[in-house]
Scaffold this motif. Sequence first.
Motif, PDB file in Angstrom:
ATOM      1  N   LYS A  63      60.748  43.394  39.235  1.00 59.82           N
ATOM      2  CA  LYS A  63      59.943  43.513  40.445  1.00 59.82           C
ATOM      3  C   LYS A  63      59.820  42.169  41.138  1.00 59.82           C
ATOM      4  O   LYS A  63      59.723  41.133  40.487  1.00 59.82           O
ATOM      5  CB  LYS A  63      58.545  44.034  40.108  1.00 59.82           C
ATOM      6  CG  LYS A  63      58.541  45.450  39.601  1.00 59.82           C
ATOM      7  CD  LYS A  63      57.141  45.997  39.549  1.00 59.82           C
ATOM      8  CE  LYS A  63      57.222  47.483  39.245  1.00 59.82           C
ATOM      9  NZ  LYS A  63      55.953  48.125  39.390  1.00 59.82           N
ATOM     10  N   GLN A  64      59.777  42.212  42.464  1.00 57.99           N
ATOM     11  CA  GLN A  64      59.452  41.052  43.294  1.00 57.99           C
ATOM     12  C   GLN A  64      57.975  41.198  43.655  1.00 57.99           C
ATOM     13  O   GLN A  64      57.571  42.224  44.194  1.00 57.99           O
ATOM     14  CB  GLN A  64      60.309  41.039  44.565  1.00 57.99           C
ATOM     15  CG  GLN A  64      61.805  41.083  44.314  1.00 57.99           C
ATOM     16  CD  GLN A  64      62.323  39.882  43.557  1.00 57.99           C
ATOM     17  OE1 GLN A  64      61.882  38.757  43.760  1.00 57.99           O
ATOM     18  NE2 GLN A  64      63.269  40.115  42.662  1.00 57.99           N
ATOM     19  N   VAL A  65      57.176  40.182  43.344  1.00 59.05           N
ATOM     20  CA  VAL A  65      55.734  40.269  43.535  1.00 59.05           C
ATOM     21  C   VAL A  65      55.267  39.097  44.387  1.00 59.05           C
ATOM     22  O   VAL A  65      55.617  37.944  44.116  1.00 59.05           O
ATOM     23  CB  VAL A  65      54.996  40.276  42.172  1.00 59.05           C
ATOM     24  CG1 VAL A  65      53.512  40.454  42.357  1.00 59.05           C
ATOM     25  CG2 VAL A  65      55.557  41.369  41.259  1.00 59.05           C
ATOM     26  N   LYS A  66      54.473  39.366  45.393  1.00 62.73           N
ATOM     27  CA  LYS A  66      53.954  38.335  46.296  1.00 62.73           C
ATOM     28  C   LYS A  66      52.864  37.503  45.616  1.00 62.73           C
ATOM     29  O   LYS A  66      52.141  37.988  44.738  1.00 62.73           O
ATOM     30  CB  LYS A  66      53.381  38.967  47.565  1.00 62.73           C
ATOM     31  CG  LYS A  66      54.425  39.654  48.427  1.00 62.73           C
ATOM     32  CD  LYS A  66      55.281  38.624  49.109  1.00 62.73           C
ATOM     33  CE  LYS A  66      56.278  39.267  50.038  1.00 62.73           C
ATOM     34  NZ  LYS A  66      57.327  38.355  50.411  1.00 62.73           N
ATOM     35  N   ALA A  67      52.726  36.264  46.067  1.00 65.83           N
ATOM     36  CA  ALA A  67      51.657  35.385  45.583  1.00 65.83           C
ATOM     37  C   ALA A  67      50.307  36.044  45.829  1.00 65.83           C
ATOM     38  O   ALA A  67      50.100  36.696  46.852  1.00 65.83           O
ATOM     39  CB  ALA A  67      51.721  34.043  46.301  1.00 65.83           C
ATOM     40  N   GLY A  68      49.392  35.878  44.876  1.00 65.15           N
ATOM     41  CA  GLY A  68      48.051  36.427  45.021  1.00 65.15           C
ATOM     42  C   GLY A  68      47.900  37.860  44.540  1.00 65.15           C
ATOM     43  O   GLY A  68      46.835  38.448  44.664  1.00 65.15           O
ATOM     44  N   THR A  69      48.948  38.418  43.947  1.00 69.11           N
ATOM     45  CA  THR A  69      48.897  39.791  43.444  1.00 69.11           C
ATOM     46  C   THR A  69      48.235  39.817  42.075  1.00 69.11           C
ATOM     47  O   THR A  69      48.589  39.042  41.187  1.00 69.11           O
ATOM     48  CB  THR A  69      50.314  40.394  43.339  1.00 69.11           C
ATOM     49  OG1 THR A  69      50.918  40.366  44.628  1.00 69.11           O
ATOM     50  CG2 THR A  69      50.277  41.817  42.819  1.00 69.11           C
ATOM     51  N   ILE A  70      47.284  40.718  41.906  1.00 71.23           N
ATOM     52  CA  ILE A  70      46.635  40.929  40.609  1.00 71.23           C
ATOM     53  C   ILE A  70      47.463  41.959  39.844  1.00 71.23           C
ATOM     54  O   ILE A  70      47.595  43.100  40.283  1.00 71.23           O
ATOM     55  CB  ILE A  70      45.180  41.431  40.767  1.00 71.23           C
ATOM     56  CG1 ILE A  70      44.346  40.469  41.620  1.00 71.23           C
ATOM     57  CG2 ILE A  70      44.544  41.693  39.405  1.00 71.23           C
ATOM     58  CD1 ILE A  70      44.082  39.125  40.999  1.00 71.23           C
ATOM     59  N   LEU A  71      48.013  41.555  38.706  1.00 69.11           N
ATOM     60  CA  LEU A  71      48.807  42.482  37.891  1.00 69.11           C
ATOM     61  C   LEU A  71      47.934  43.268  36.935  1.00 69.11           C
ATOM     62  O   LEU A  71      48.151  44.458  36.736  1.00 69.11           O
ATOM     63  CB  LEU A  71      49.889  41.727  37.127  1.00 69.11           C
ATOM     64  CG  LEU A  71      50.939  41.043  37.985  1.00 69.11           C
ATOM     65  CD1 LEU A  71      51.903  40.246  37.116  1.00 69.11           C
ATOM     66  CD2 LEU A  71      51.706  42.052  38.831  1.00 69.11           C
ATOM     67  N   ASP A  72      46.999  42.604  36.307  1.00 71.27           N
ATOM     68  CA  ASP A  72      45.999  43.256  35.451  1.00 71.27           C
ATOM     69  C   ASP A  72      44.651  42.693  35.854  1.00 71.27           C
ATOM     70  O   ASP A  72      44.473  41.482  35.884  1.00 71.27           O
ATOM     71  CB  ASP A  72      46.249  42.969  33.966  1.00 71.27           C
ATOM     72  CG  ASP A  72      47.414  43.754  33.392  1.00 71.27           C
ATOM     73  OD1 ASP A  72      47.727  44.838  33.927  1.00 71.27           O
ATOM     74  OD2 ASP A  72      48.012  43.287  32.412  1.00 71.27           O
ATOM     75  N   ASN A  73      43.719  43.591  36.138  1.00 73.92           N
ATOM     76  CA  ASN A  73      42.409  43.165  36.612  1.00 73.92           C
ATOM     77  C   ASN A  73      41.375  43.259  35.504  1.00 73.92           C
ATOM     78  O   ASN A  73      41.578  43.949  34.493  1.00 73.92           O
ATOM     79  CB  ASN A  73      41.985  44.012  37.817  1.00 73.92           C
ATOM     80  CG  ASN A  73      41.074  43.261  38.760  1.00 73.92           C
ATOM     81  OD1 ASN A  73      40.470  42.252  38.406  1.00 73.92           O
ATOM     82  ND2 ASN A  73      40.983  43.743  39.983  1.00 73.92           N
ATOM     83  N   LEU A  74      40.285  42.595  35.725  1.00 73.49           N
ATOM     84  CA  LEU A  74      39.145  42.650  34.823  1.00 73.49           C
ATOM     85  C   LEU A  74      38.747  44.104  34.632  1.00 73.49           C
ATOM     86  O   LEU A  74      38.586  44.842  35.605  1.00 73.49           O
ATOM     87  CB  LEU A  74      37.986  41.852  35.436  1.00 73.49           C
ATOM     88  CG  LEU A  74      36.802  41.541  34.561  1.00 73.49           C
ATOM     89  CD1 LEU A  74      37.208  40.606  33.434  1.00 73.49           C
ATOM     90  CD2 LEU A  74      35.710  40.895  35.394  1.00 73.49           C
ATOM     91  N   GLY A  75      38.644  44.549  33.387  1.00 76.92           N
ATOM     92  CA  GLY A  75      38.239  45.917  33.103  1.00 76.92           C
ATOM     93  C   GLY A  75      39.378  46.909  33.011  1.00 76.92           C
ATOM     94  O   GLY A  75      39.193  48.027  32.540  1.00 76.92           O
TER      95      GLY A  75
END
Length: 181
Positions: free
Chosen positions: A22-34
């Motif tokens: 995958k190409q992912v942009k800066a600032g992307t949350i891959l796994d979030n709190l919770g």
Amino acid sequence: MSSFYPISALSFELLFETATLKQVKAGTILDNLGDIPSKIYLINKGVMRSYVRLESGKEVTKSIFVPIVLLASFDALLNQSPSGSIYETLTDCEIYEVDYFKYKALCSTNEDILAFHIKFLEYLLCKNDQKHIELLTMDARERYLKLRQMIPNIDNLIPQFQIASYLSITPVQLSRIRSKL
């Protein structure tokens, strides 16, 4: 992967089938709190971090990841519990997402992949121990120089407050260290 364990071409192909590039942009949350995670990530290009958010709202960076590194919220992944950390891309990234459950199934049926898994877990234990020792024995300047050695252009890649957070110092302290260098 072969730096952890000399995996066969067939086993590598089986592992590769569990992954998606995958190409992912800066600032992307891959796994979030919770979140209860289901992926392991391998950074091919770019920089990522894991961090926690304190009740005050302050963010504390736990780790900075660069290519080629495998990462995940391992505690949450292994226990299938909510993650206590946030995993974010700091720059545009190219990553492989590995389906954890397919990977675990391969570990159950393929001794080569299981041996790789064991070696990787041993590596994680050693890295964690090394980071604790560095925090206890190195001053902020030494930790900053080590980070710059690991990521030579770190100052141009991510904001100063994120670097300071990773080093367990304030941005003002980091600014003083940088000015003395």
